[in-house]
Design a protein around this motif. Structure first.
Motif, PDB file in Angstrom:
ATOM      1  N   ALA A  14      -8.843   4.505   2.259  1.00  0.00           N
ATOM      2  CA  ALA A  14      -8.081   5.183   1.208  1.00  0.00           C
ATOM      3  C   ALA A  14      -6.795   5.774   1.782  1.00  0.00           C
ATOM      4  CB  ALA A  14      -8.929   6.266   0.548  1.00  0.00           C
ATOM      5  N   HIS A  15      -6.887   6.330   2.976  1.00  0.00           N
ATOM      6  CA  HIS A  15      -5.704   6.888   3.633  1.00  0.00           C
ATOM      7  C   HIS A  15      -4.687   5.775   3.929  1.00  0.00           C
ATOM      8  CE1 HIS A  15      -3.191   9.298   6.246  1.00  0.00           C
ATOM      9  NE2 HIS A  15      -3.355   8.390   7.204  1.00  0.00           N
ATOM     10  N   LEU A  16      -5.165   4.665   4.468  1.00  0.00           N
ATOM     11  CA  LEU A  16      -4.274   3.541   4.760  1.00  0.00           C
ATOM     12  C   LEU A  16      -3.659   3.003   3.477  1.00  0.00           C
ATOM     13  CD1 LEU A  16      -2.977   1.564   6.709  1.00  0.00           C
ATOM     14  CD2 LEU A  16      -5.102   0.213   6.649  1.00  0.00           C
ATOM     15  N   ARG A  17      -4.437   2.977   2.412  1.00  0.00           N
ATOM     16  CA  ARG A  17      -3.898   2.515   1.130  1.00  0.00           C
ATOM     17  C   ARG A  17      -2.768   3.415   0.659  1.00  0.00           C
ATOM     18  NH1 ARG A  17      -3.417   2.721  -4.109  1.00  0.00           N
ATOM     19  NH2 ARG A  17      -3.762   0.858  -5.383  1.00  0.00           N
ATOM     20  N   SER A  18      -2.925   4.736   0.834  1.00  0.00           N
ATOM     21  CA  SER A  18      -1.866   5.663   0.407  1.00  0.00           C
ATOM     22  C   SER A  18      -0.582   5.422   1.212  1.00  0.00           C
ATOM     23  CB  SER A  18      -2.326   7.117   0.522  1.00  0.00           C
ATOM     24  OG  SER A  18      -2.461   7.502   1.872  1.00  0.00           O
ATOM     25  N   ILE A  19      -0.724   5.051   2.470  1.00  0.00           N
ATOM     26  CA  ILE A  19       0.443   4.724   3.289  1.00  0.00           C
ATOM     27  C   ILE A  19       1.104   3.451   2.759  1.00  0.00           C
ATOM     28  CG2 ILE A  19       1.198   3.976   5.592  1.00  0.00           C
ATOM     29  CD1 ILE A  19      -1.063   5.813   6.703  1.00  0.00           C
ATOM     30  N   LEU A  20       0.294   2.465   2.410  1.00  0.00           N
ATOM     31  CA  LEU A  20       0.828   1.213   1.867  1.00  0.00           C
ATOM     32  C   LEU A  20       1.529   1.441   0.529  1.00  0.00           C
ATOM     33  CD1 LEU A  20      -2.170  -1.112   2.754  1.00  0.00           C
ATOM     34  CD2 LEU A  20       0.146  -1.254   3.718  1.00  0.00           C
ATOM     35  N   VAL A  21       0.964   2.295  -0.315  1.00  0.00           N
ATOM     36  CA  VAL A  21       1.588   2.612  -1.601  1.00  0.00           C
ATOM     37  C   VAL A  21       2.937   3.284  -1.366  1.00  0.00           C
ATOM     38  CG1 VAL A  21       1.404   4.096  -3.646  1.00  0.00           C
ATOM     39  CG2 VAL A  21      -0.543   2.696  -2.933  1.00  0.00           C
ATOM     40  N   ALA A  22       2.980   4.248  -0.445  1.00  0.00           N
ATOM     41  CA  ALA A  22       4.229   4.942  -0.138  1.00  0.00           C
ATOM     42  C   ALA A  22       5.280   3.967   0.395  1.00  0.00           C
ATOM     43  CB  ALA A  22       3.983   6.056   0.876  1.00  0.00           C
ATOM     44  N   LEU A  23       4.850   3.008   1.163  1.00  0.00           N
ATOM     45  CA  LEU A  23       5.751   1.994   1.698  1.00  0.00           C
ATOM     46  C   LEU A  23       6.372   1.194   0.552  1.00  0.00           C
ATOM     47  CD1 LEU A  23       6.684   0.863   4.466  1.00  0.00           C
ATOM     48  CD2 LEU A  23       4.807  -0.762   4.289  1.00  0.00           C
ATOM     49  N   GLY A  24       5.564   0.842  -0.433  1.00  0.00           N
ATOM     50  CA  GLY A  24       6.061   0.115  -1.600  1.00  0.00           C
ATOM     51  C   GLY A  24       6.999   0.966  -2.438  1.00  0.00           C
ATOM     52  N   GLU A  25       6.673   2.243  -2.580  1.00  0.00           N
ATOM     53  CA  GLU A  25       7.531   3.146  -3.359  1.00  0.00           C
ATOM     54  C   GLU A  25       8.874   3.364  -2.685  1.00  0.00           C
ATOM     55  OE1 GLU A  25       5.015   6.544  -3.846  1.00  0.00           O
ATOM     56  OE2 GLU A  25       3.908   5.630  -5.521  1.00  0.00           O
ATOM     57  N   ALA A  26       8.910   3.245  -1.370  1.00  0.00           N
ATOM     58  CA  ALA A  26      10.158   3.397  -0.629  1.00  0.00           C
ATOM     59  C   ALA A  26      10.993   2.117  -0.692  1.00  0.00           C
ATOM     60  CB  ALA A  26       9.869   3.763   0.829  1.00  0.00           C
ATOM     61  N   GLU A  27      10.462   1.110  -1.401  1.00  0.00           N
ATOM     62  CA  GLU A  27      11.147  -0.164  -1.615  1.00  0.00           C
ATOM     63  C   GLU A  27      11.556  -0.819  -0.306  1.00  0.00           C
ATOM     64  OE1 GLU A  27      14.288   0.569  -4.393  1.00  0.00           O
ATOM     65  OE2 GLU A  27      12.913   1.224  -5.948  1.00  0.00           O
ATOM     66  N   GLN A  28      10.666  -0.760   0.670  1.00  0.00           N
ATOM     67  CA  GLN A  28      10.935  -1.381   1.957  1.00  0.00           C
ATOM     68  C   GLN A  28      10.380  -2.798   2.045  1.00  0.00           C
ATOM     69  OE1 GLN A  28       9.674   1.019   5.230  1.00  0.00           O
ATOM     70  NE2 GLN A  28      10.693   2.853   4.491  1.00  0.00           N
ATOM     71  N   ILE A  29       9.712  -3.242   0.981  1.00  0.00           N
ATOM     72  CA  ILE A  29       9.073  -4.552   1.006  1.00  0.00           C
ATOM     73  C   ILE A  29       9.188  -5.212  -0.362  1.00  0.00           C
ATOM     74  CG2 ILE A  29       7.379  -4.202   2.848  1.00  0.00           C
ATOM     75  CD1 ILE A  29       5.575  -3.119   0.630  1.00  0.00           C
ATOM     76  N   PRO A  30       9.075  -6.545  -0.427  1.00  0.00           N
ATOM     77  CA  PRO A  30       9.111  -7.225  -1.731  1.00  0.00           C
ATOM     78  C   PRO A  30       7.960  -6.747  -2.617  1.00  0.00           C
ATOM     79  CG  PRO A  30       9.273  -8.806   0.083  1.00  0.00           C
ATOM     80  CD  PRO A  30       8.982  -7.465   0.683  1.00  0.00           C
ATOM     81  N   ASP A  31       8.273  -6.364  -3.827  1.00  0.00           N
ATOM     82  CA  ASP A  31       7.308  -5.716  -4.709  1.00  0.00           C
ATOM     83  C   ASP A  31       6.154  -6.622  -5.131  1.00  0.00           C
ATOM     84  OD1 ASP A  31       6.311  -3.550  -6.227  1.00  0.00           O
ATOM     85  OD2 ASP A  31       7.173  -4.436  -8.032  1.00  0.00           O
ATOM     86  N   GLU A  32       6.434  -7.864  -5.525  1.00  0.00           N
ATOM     87  CA  GLU A  32       5.382  -8.717  -6.082  1.00  0.00           C
ATOM     88  C   GLU A  32       4.289  -9.030  -5.051  1.00  0.00           C
ATOM     89  OE1 GLU A  32       4.886 -13.174  -7.759  1.00  0.00           O
ATOM     90  OE2 GLU A  32       6.612 -12.038  -8.490  1.00  0.00           O
ATOM     91  N   SER A  33       4.671  -9.441  -3.858  1.00  0.00           N
ATOM     92  CA  SER A  33       3.653  -9.759  -2.861  1.00  0.00           C
ATOM     93  C   SER A  33       2.924  -8.497  -2.414  1.00  0.00           C
ATOM     94  CB  SER A  33       4.261 -10.480  -1.659  1.00  0.00           C
ATOM     95  OG  SER A  33       5.076  -9.611  -0.903  1.00  0.00           O
ATOM     96  N   HIS A  34       3.624  -7.387  -2.406  1.00  0.00           N
ATOM     97  CA  HIS A  34       2.993  -6.122  -2.013  1.00  0.00           C
ATOM     98  C   HIS A  34       1.957  -5.706  -3.060  1.00  0.00           C
ATOM     99  CE1 HIS A  34       2.540  -2.308  -0.009  1.00  0.00           C
ATOM    100  NE2 HIS A  34       2.870  -1.644  -1.106  1.00  0.00           N
ATOM    101  N   ALA A  35       2.286  -5.863  -4.321  1.00  0.00           N
ATOM    102  CA  ALA A  35       1.346  -5.519  -5.393  1.00  0.00           C
ATOM    103  C   ALA A  35       0.083  -6.374  -5.293  1.00  0.00           C
ATOM    104  CB  ALA A  35       2.009  -5.687  -6.755  1.00  0.00           C
TER     105      ALA A  35
END
Length: 135
Positions: A14-35
């Motif tokens: 769950a902690h790692l997931r929150s880091i991944l979500v924050a990474l996506g919110e920071a728009e540092q990665i392509p959104d579709e593949s990240h989702a």
């Protein structure tokens, strides 16, 4: 009912997931593949909770974190690498693998004797230098 050992690893996921979500919110990665990756991550967590997820799925996803998101690889809890094993062990040095092997041996010994086992406390004890880790 999940074991304390599994609960510990679910919390780390769950902690790692929150880091991944924050990474996506920071728009540092392509959104579709990240989702899509987050969906698979959620499936892993759900599957572990009801014991339907095979460990190789976790091995695959944790390994992908290192390859897809190298900028956060230092934030991946080391316990997850050991928990899933397999290819995840390639991201651990030999000394760290030895530490986790000792932890597992202590956990199995405690369970065999019907004793409680505090993974984090034992990990801290093992990390102490020299003979101070003996108890």
């Amino acid at each position: 009912m999940a074991s304390p050992h599994l609960d510990h690893h679910l919390q780390l996921l769950a902690h790692l997931r929150s880091i991944l979500v924050a990474l996506g919110e920071a728009e540092q990665i392509p959104d579709e593949s990240h989702a899509l990756f987050l969906e698979r991550f959620d499936e892993l967590i759900s599957g572990l909770q009801d014991a339907s997820a095979p460990l190789y799925l976790g091995q695959d996803l944790i390994s992908q974190v290192f390859h897809r998101y190298p900028q956060i690889s230092h934030l991946v809890p080391r316990d997850l690498l050991w928990f899933f094993g397999g290819d995840c062990l390639h991201f651990m040095p030999e000394e760290e693998i030895a530490l986790f092997q000792e932890l597992d041996e202590r956990r199995y010994a405690a369970e065999a004797q019907g004793l409680p086992f505090d993974w984090n406390q034992e990990k801290q004890l093992l990390a102490l230098p020299g003979d101070s880790s003996k108890h």
